[in-house]
Design an enzyme around this catalytic site. Sequence first.
Site, mmCIF file in Angstrom:
data_model
loop_
_atom_site.group_PDB
_atom_site.id
_atom_site.type_symbol
_atom_site.label_atom_id
_atom_site.label_comp_id
_atom_site.label_asym_id
_atom_site.label_seq_id
_atom_site.Cartn_x
_atom_site.Cartn_y
_atom_site.Cartn_z
ATOM 1 N N ASN A 1 40.897 29.068 46.541
ATOM 2 C CA ASN A 1 42.114 29.477 45.677
ATOM 3 C C ASN A 1 43.013 29.969 46.657
ATOM 4 O OD1 ASN A 1 44.003 30.386 44.071
ATOM 5 N ND2 ASN A 1 42.671 31.612 42.743
ATOM 6 N N LYS B 1 46.203 31.018 46.068
ATOM 7 C CA LYS B 1 46.930 31.764 45.080
ATOM 8 C C LYS B 1 48.339 31.695 45.602
ATOM 9 C CE LYS B 1 43.177 35.077 44.313
ATOM 10 N NZ LYS B 1 42.492 36.179 44.022
ATOM 11 N N HIS C 1 41.674 32.434 35.170
ATOM 12 C CA HIS C 1 41.703 33.346 36.300
ATOM 13 C C HIS C 1 42.069 34.605 35.902
ATOM 14 C CE1 HIS C 1 42.179 35.346 40.070
ATOM 15 N NE2 HIS C 1 41.456 34.261 40.468
ATOM 16 N N GLU D 1 43.825 36.853 37.383
ATOM 17 C CA GLU D 1 45.111 37.140 37.502
ATOM 18 C C GLU D 1 46.038 36.622 36.354
ATOM 19 O OE1 GLU D 1 44.958 35.942 41.498
ATOM 20 O OE2 GLU D 1 43.672 37.770 42.114
ATOM 21 N N GLU E 1 33.860 35.700 38.007
ATOM 22 C CA GLU E 1 34.538 36.458 38.891
ATOM 23 C C GLU E 1 34.634 37.825 38.312
ATOM 24 O OE1 GLU E 1 36.942 33.829 41.944
ATOM 25 O OE2 GLU E 1 38.122 34.083 40.119
ATOM 26 N N GLY F 1 39.826 40.411 45.368
ATOM 27 C CA GLY F 1 40.734 40.967 46.319
ATOM 28 C C GLY F 1 40.451 42.542 46.425
ATOM 29 N N SER G 1 35.913 38.538 46.597
ATOM 30 C CA SER G 1 35.507 39.114 48.034
ATOM 31 C C SER G 1 34.533 38.337 48.650
ATOM 32 C CB SER G 1 35.438 40.696 47.797
ATOM 33 O OG SER G 1 36.653 41.231 47.514
HETATM 34 P P1 PGA Z 1 38.931 37.134 46.589
HETATM 35 O O1 PGA Z 1 39.655 36.102 45.432
HETATM 36 O O2 PGA Z 1 37.989 35.960 47.262
HETATM 37 O O3 PGA Z 1 40.062 37.199 47.429
HETATM 38 O O4 PGA Z 1 38.240 38.067 46.140
HETATM 39 C C1 PGA Z 1 38.780 35.262 44.810
HETATM 40 C C2 PGA Z 1 39.585 34.684 43.535
HETATM 41 O O5 PGA Z 1 40.537 35.164 42.843
HETATM 42 O O6 PGA Z 1 39.069 33.481 43.248
#
Ligand code: PGA
Length: 314
Positions: free
Chosen positions: A70, A72, A154, A156, A224, A230, A270
């Site tokens: 992803n 983003k 997601h 976010e 997640e 993140g 992460s």
């Molecule tokens: P990250 O994000 O690996 O940077 O923690 C994962 C995601 O949001 O799918």
Amino acid sequence: MATISTYCPQFNGLRRSCPNLHTNNSQQSQSQSFLQHLNSQLRLASSSRRPCRGAVTAMAGSGKFFVGGNWKCNGTKDSITKLVSDLNSAKLETDVDVVVAPPFVYLDKVKASLTDRIEVSAQNSWIGKGGAFTGEISVEQLKDIGCKWVILGHSERRHVIGEDDQFIGKKAAYALNEGLGVIACIGELLEEREAGKTFDVCFKQLKAFADVVPSWDNIVIAYEPVWAIGTGKVATPQQAQEVHVAVRDWLKKNVSEEVASKTRIIYGGSVNGSNCAELAKQEDIDGFLVGGASLKGPEFATIVNSVTSKKVAA
Ligand code: PGA
């Protein structure tokens, strides 16, 4: 371990399968009690679902390992050209579905320049047919450029943009009805985990998908935990496995045994080149959704290839 391989000796591809056993009763019950002991050591969630389990390296589900990147809201023309070139030259294990989700403005270009080995995904899609919806991207447009997947739900989008279960459900139903695959994200906030509500939150989000989707054939579930996204604070393999088991059990009880078995449940939060192998060994972890580490081609390839940590000598 020798006892396990005698008792349940065959991998079907990456999967451990249970043949009819030609053991006598006492051998069988000895092996079973050893397996039960091992299971109780390994599994955090109590479950008596699958009789032939017990090795951490087996896959509980029957779906192919799946790794999504992803990207983003990251990248420029230059950095994305480099990333695509690194991905095109990476050596990727064959037993993995690999998908990347570039930002919309680069999606068509990435699709056109990326090897066929890797599919592309959108990071969002509109709830219905395109039209007068300023700033939105329709499922029809995604299909037009050859995009096969969309990430929905997601954290976010849930927590920063404010999308709720019902809105996400509409998007998922529409995308699936039109033939796109959906990477359906679920996961709890830190305060929800600390309040002991992890399963409640995940099940509620799952139910919102289950209530509206036409079928589960084209869905990958991404667990997640929001506190791990993140932050560099990855869930431990045991924490992830515990939720994945619960999600699979939920599917079994609320959808069907078949869907529980074939639906990929991938972990995100992460994941990187160093922690992926230990996570991948967990039997209910069927792959990953990767954010930050998917922006580096070689590291993303390492994560894709962590499927090999599921392959151990039987
Ligand atoms: P990250 O994000 O690996 O940077 O923690 C994962 C995601 O949001 O799918």
